[in-house]
Design a protein around this motif. Structure first.
Motif, PDB file in Angstrom:
ATOM      1  N   ARG A   1      43.162  47.177  56.787  1.00  0.00           N
ATOM      2  CA  ARG A   1      42.934  47.692  55.440  1.00  0.00           C
ATOM      3  C   ARG A   1      44.200  47.604  54.581  1.00  0.00           C
ATOM      4  O   ARG A   1      44.144  47.329  53.381  1.00  0.00           O
ATOM      5  CB  ARG A   1      42.440  49.136  55.504  1.00  0.00           C
ATOM      6  N   LEU A   2      45.354  47.839  55.216  1.00  0.00           N
ATOM      7  CA  LEU A   2      46.608  47.753  54.482  1.00  0.00           C
ATOM      8  C   LEU A   2      46.880  46.325  54.021  1.00  0.00           C
ATOM      9  O   LEU A   2      47.277  46.087  52.876  1.00  0.00           O
ATOM     10  CB  LEU A   2      47.752  48.264  55.360  1.00  0.00           C
ATOM     11  N   ASN A   3      46.653  45.359  54.903  1.00  0.00           N
ATOM     12  CA  ASN A   3      46.861  43.963  54.509  1.00  0.00           C
ATOM     13  C   ASN A   3      45.859  43.531  53.453  1.00  0.00           C
ATOM     14  O   ASN A   3      46.184  42.730  52.569  1.00  0.00           O
ATOM     15  CB  ASN A   3      46.781  43.046  55.733  1.00  0.00           C
ATOM     16  N   GLU A   4      44.629  44.048  53.504  1.00  0.00           N
ATOM     17  CA  GLU A   4      43.649  43.740  52.466  1.00  0.00           C
ATOM     18  C   GLU A   4      44.115  44.293  51.122  1.00  0.00           C
ATOM     19  O   GLU A   4      43.987  43.642  50.083  1.00  0.00           O
ATOM     20  CB  GLU A   4      42.287  44.342  52.834  1.00  0.00           C
ATOM     21  N   PHE A   5      44.676  45.516  51.149  1.00  0.00           N
ATOM     22  CA  PHE A   5      45.188  46.124  49.924  1.00  0.00           C
ATOM     23  C   PHE A   5      46.323  45.289  49.337  1.00  0.00           C
ATOM     24  O   PHE A   5      46.370  45.037  48.133  1.00  0.00           O
ATOM     25  CB  PHE A   5      45.674  47.539  50.237  1.00  0.00           C
ATOM     26  N   LEU A   6      47.246  44.832  50.194  1.00  0.00           N
ATOM     27  CA  LEU A   6      48.364  44.009  49.719  1.00  0.00           C
ATOM     28  C   LEU A   6      47.872  42.675  49.169  1.00  0.00           C
ATOM     29  O   LEU A   6      48.400  42.163  48.177  1.00  0.00           O
ATOM     30  CB  LEU A   6      49.360  43.782  50.853  1.00  0.00           C
ATOM     31  N   SER A   7      46.833  42.106  49.786  1.00  0.00           N
ATOM     32  CA  SER A   7      46.261  40.854  49.278  1.00  0.00           C
ATOM     33  C   SER A   7      45.670  41.057  47.891  1.00  0.00           C
ATOM     34  O   SER A   7      45.800  40.199  47.012  1.00  0.00           O
ATOM     35  CB  SER A   7      45.185  40.347  50.244  1.00  0.00           C
ATOM     36  N   ASN A   8      45.007  42.195  47.693  1.00  0.00           N
ATOM     37  CA  ASN A   8      44.438  42.492  46.376  1.00  0.00           C
ATOM     38  C   ASN A   8      45.530  42.665  45.328  1.00  0.00           C
ATOM     39  O   ASN A   8      45.360  42.278  44.160  1.00  0.00           O
ATOM     40  CB  ASN A   8      43.580  43.761  46.448  1.00  0.00           C
ATOM     41  N   LEU A   9      46.658  43.243  45.717  1.00  0.00           N
ATOM     42  CA  LEU A   9      47.779  43.389  44.788  1.00  0.00           C
ATOM     43  C   LEU A   9      48.309  42.018  44.373  1.00  0.00           C
ATOM     44  O   LEU A   9      48.577  41.779  43.191  1.00  0.00           O
ATOM     45  CB  LEU A   9      48.903  44.208  45.423  1.00  0.00           C
ATOM     46  N   ARG A  10      48.461  41.128  45.336  1.00  0.00           N
ATOM     47  CA  ARG A  10      48.954  39.786  45.011  1.00  0.00           C
ATOM     48  C   ARG A  10      47.979  39.056  44.094  1.00  0.00           C
ATOM     49  O   ARG A  10      48.376  38.364  43.169  1.00  0.00           O
ATOM     50  CB  ARG A  10      49.200  38.985  46.293  1.00  0.00           C
ATOM     51  N   ALA A  11      46.678  39.192  44.360  1.00  0.00           N
ATOM     52  CA  ALA A  11      45.665  38.535  43.547  1.00  0.00           C
ATOM     53  C   ALA A  11      45.690  39.068  42.114  1.00  0.00           C
ATOM     54  O   ALA A  11      45.503  38.318  41.151  1.00  0.00           O
ATOM     55  CB  ALA A  11      44.285  38.730  44.165  1.00  0.00           C
ATOM     56  N   ALA A  12      45.922  40.378  41.979  1.00  0.00           N
ATOM     57  CA  ALA A  12      45.940  40.996  40.652  1.00  0.00           C
ATOM     58  C   ALA A  12      47.141  40.543  39.832  1.00  0.00           C
ATOM     59  O   ALA A  12      47.117  40.602  38.601  1.00  0.00           O
ATOM     60  CB  ALA A  12      45.940  42.516  40.786  1.00  0.00           C
ATOM     61  N   LYS A  13      48.220  40.079  40.493  1.00  0.00           N
ATOM     62  CA  LYS A  13      49.427  39.652  39.781  1.00  0.00           C
ATOM     63  C   LYS A  13      49.347  38.209  39.291  1.00  0.00           C
ATOM     64  O   LYS A  13      50.167  37.788  38.490  1.00  0.00           O
ATOM     65  CB  LYS A  13      50.650  39.788  40.691  1.00  0.00           C
TER      66      LYS A  13
END
Length: 203
Positions: free
Chosen positions: A138-150
């Motif tokens: 879940r943490l890595n999914e959250f970080l992936s979403n952050l990168r996508a949002a940038k």
């Protein structure tokens, strides 16, 4: 009520004076804090709860290591004492052996334990287990979403896009404790650096 590592760092050395924070403490039945201490650099947890307002607090210190770090327990005790939750003459018991078997996953284990405690507080049976692998994914999914949002042209994902890495700041609910931390800010990695790579794989 959840206290972030930055807030716990401040209150390990100082008693709170913020009126809003003190009011929140006095009206709480359940307080959870994420404690960061050095020598070794390590995350641990403190917990305080009571059945109703006005009753004494029951406190607990939790360390994911097999052998608890004294520096971390001392920091946790200092936070609880400065918050007026742990009497000066009372010592936090040394916890039993924790599940951590490596030198880096203390933050993941603390996230899993926090979730278990919160779920118990909300009424789930005691001893609820939260798999560390699930937290890791879940943490890595959250970080992936952050990168996508940038990425240029990406649609904003809302408040999460401006939040700090959860492995550093603890639960998002800690935002309620952000006021006191501004008086003594703790330096963290930049947003770009914190979200630039995934958490190392578990072995």
């Amino acid at each position: 009520y959840i206290l972030s590592p930055a807030v716990c760092t401040v209150y390990a050395g100082f008693k709170p004076t913020d009126v809003d924070f003190l009011s929140q403490r006095d009206s709480s039945l359940f307080i959870l804090g994420v404690v960061w201490a050095s020598k070794p650099n390590h995350f641990t947890l403190i917990r305080a709860e009571r059945e109703q307002l006005g009753l004494p607090w029951k406190t607990e210190f939790w360390d994911p290591l097999k052998q608890s770090a004294k520096s971390s327990r001392d920091a946790g005790q200092a936070v609880l004492r400065n918050l007026g939750i742990l009497p000066p003459e009372t010592e936090l018991p040394v916890p039993g052996a924790g599940p951590q078997t490596d030198g880096w996953s203390c933050g993941l284990h603390c996230l899993a334990k926090m979730e278990a405690w919160i779920r118990e507080w909300r009424g789930e049976p005691p001893g609820v287990a939260v798999a560390i692998q699930e937290v890791h994914e879940r943490l890595n999914e959250f970080l992936s979403n952050l990168r996508a949002a940038k990425k240029p042209g990406a649609q904003s994902s809302g408040p999460a896009a401006g939040s700090s890495c959860p492995a550093t700041e603890g639960s998002g609910a800690a935002a309620g404790a952000s006021g006191p931390a501004k008086a003594a800010p703790v330096q963290h990695e930049s947003f770009e650096k914190a979200s630039s790579s995934e958490v190392p794989p578990l072995h």
